[in-house]
Write an enzyme that holds these catalytic residues in place. Structure first.
Site, short mmCIF file in Angstrom:
data_model
loop_
_atom_site.label_atom_id
_atom_site.label_comp_id
_atom_site.label_asym_id
_atom_site.label_seq_id
_atom_site.Cartn_x
_atom_site.Cartn_y
_atom_site.Cartn_z
N HIS A 7 28.17 2.40 -22.32
CA HIS A 7 28.13 1.77 -21.00
C HIS A 7 28.80 0.40 -21.04
O HIS A 7 29.08 -0.14 -22.10
CB HIS A 7 26.68 1.63 -20.50
CG HIS A 7 25.84 0.68 -21.29
ND1 HIS A 7 25.01 1.08 -22.31
CD2 HIS A 7 25.70 -0.67 -21.21
CE1 HIS A 7 24.40 0.03 -22.83
NE2 HIS A 7 24.80 -1.05 -22.18
N GLU A 56 26.10 -0.28 -16.27
CA GLU A 56 24.78 -0.90 -16.26
C GLU A 56 24.80 -2.07 -15.30
O GLU A 56 25.54 -3.04 -15.52
CB GLU A 56 24.42 -1.35 -17.67
CG GLU A 56 23.13 -2.13 -17.77
CD GLU A 56 22.91 -2.69 -19.17
OE1 GLU A 56 22.29 -3.78 -19.25
OE2 GLU A 56 23.34 -2.08 -20.16
N HIS A 76 37.55 -6.30 -16.33
CA HIS A 76 37.45 -5.32 -15.26
C HIS A 76 37.20 -3.94 -15.83
O HIS A 76 37.40 -3.71 -17.03
CB HIS A 76 38.71 -5.31 -14.39
CG HIS A 76 39.93 -4.83 -15.11
ND1 HIS A 76 40.73 -5.68 -15.84
CD2 HIS A 76 40.49 -3.61 -15.21
CE1 HIS A 76 41.73 -4.99 -16.37
NE2 HIS A 76 41.61 -3.72 -16.01
N GLU A 118 39.79 -1.59 -11.37
CA GLU A 118 41.15 -1.07 -11.26
C GLU A 118 41.10 0.42 -10.91
O GLU A 118 40.33 1.17 -11.49
CB GLU A 118 41.87 -1.27 -12.59
CG GLU A 118 43.31 -0.83 -12.60
CD GLU A 118 43.98 -1.09 -13.93
OE1 GLU A 118 45.19 -0.80 -14.03
OE2 GLU A 118 43.31 -1.58 -14.88
#
Length: 124
Positions: A7, A56, A76, A118
Site C-alpha cells: 500500500h 491507505e 504522487h 497521475e
C-alpha cells in the site's frame, strides 16, 4: 525472498470527503478500516478490486495544522485506465484536473488534500 507493493499512505484532513473522492474519481472501494480505541486515528484502506495494492487514507484527530506537506507535488500515485477519453471527461466534470501534458498523453488530478494522482493510458 521477494518484495511487492502492499500500500501507499496519504494523510487526510476529512476522511469522509477523501473516501467519496476516491470512490467517485477512481472507483476505489473501502477494503478495511482500523480505528484507534481512543479515537486518535482512523485508517481506511481503499482498493481497486483488480490488484492487491491499496491506498491507505489516515486521519489523525490531533493533527494541529491545516494541511500536509505534499513535497511540491512531486510525490504522487499513478493509475492506468483503459479509456483515457472517458476518464478525462469524468475528471473534467468533477473539476479535479490540475495538470495536463497532451504531448505525453497523461494528466493529473488532485484529491481534496491536493495530493496529485497521475492518469496514464493502459500499456498495450
Amino acid at each position: 525472498m521477494y518484495f511487492h507493493f502492499a500500500h501507499n499512505n496519504f494523510n487526510v484532513m476529512d476522511l469522509d470527503k477523501s473516501i467519496r473522492f476516491y470512490e467517485e474519481a477512481l472507483d476505489l472501494r473501502e477494503v478495511r478500516r482500523n480505528t484507534a480505541p481512543d479515537g486518535s486515528f482512523i485508517i481506511v484502506f481503499m482498493g481497486d478490486q483488480a490488484t492487491g495494492h491499496q491506498l491507505e487514507l489516515t486521519w489523525l484527530r490531533d493533527w494541529d495544522k491545516d494541511h500536509y506537506d505534499l513535497g511540491d507535488d512531486e510525490f504522487h500515485l499513478a493509475f492506468e485506465t483503459d479509456d483515457m477519453e472517458k476518464a478525462h471527461a469524468r475528471h473534467k466534470e468533477m473539476g479535479c484536473i490540475c495538470f495536463e501534458n497532451p504531448a505525453m498523453g497523461i494528466y493529473f488530478i488532485s484529491d481534496p488534500d491536493d495530493y496529485w494522482i497521475e492518469i496514464i493510458p493502459a500499456r498495450k
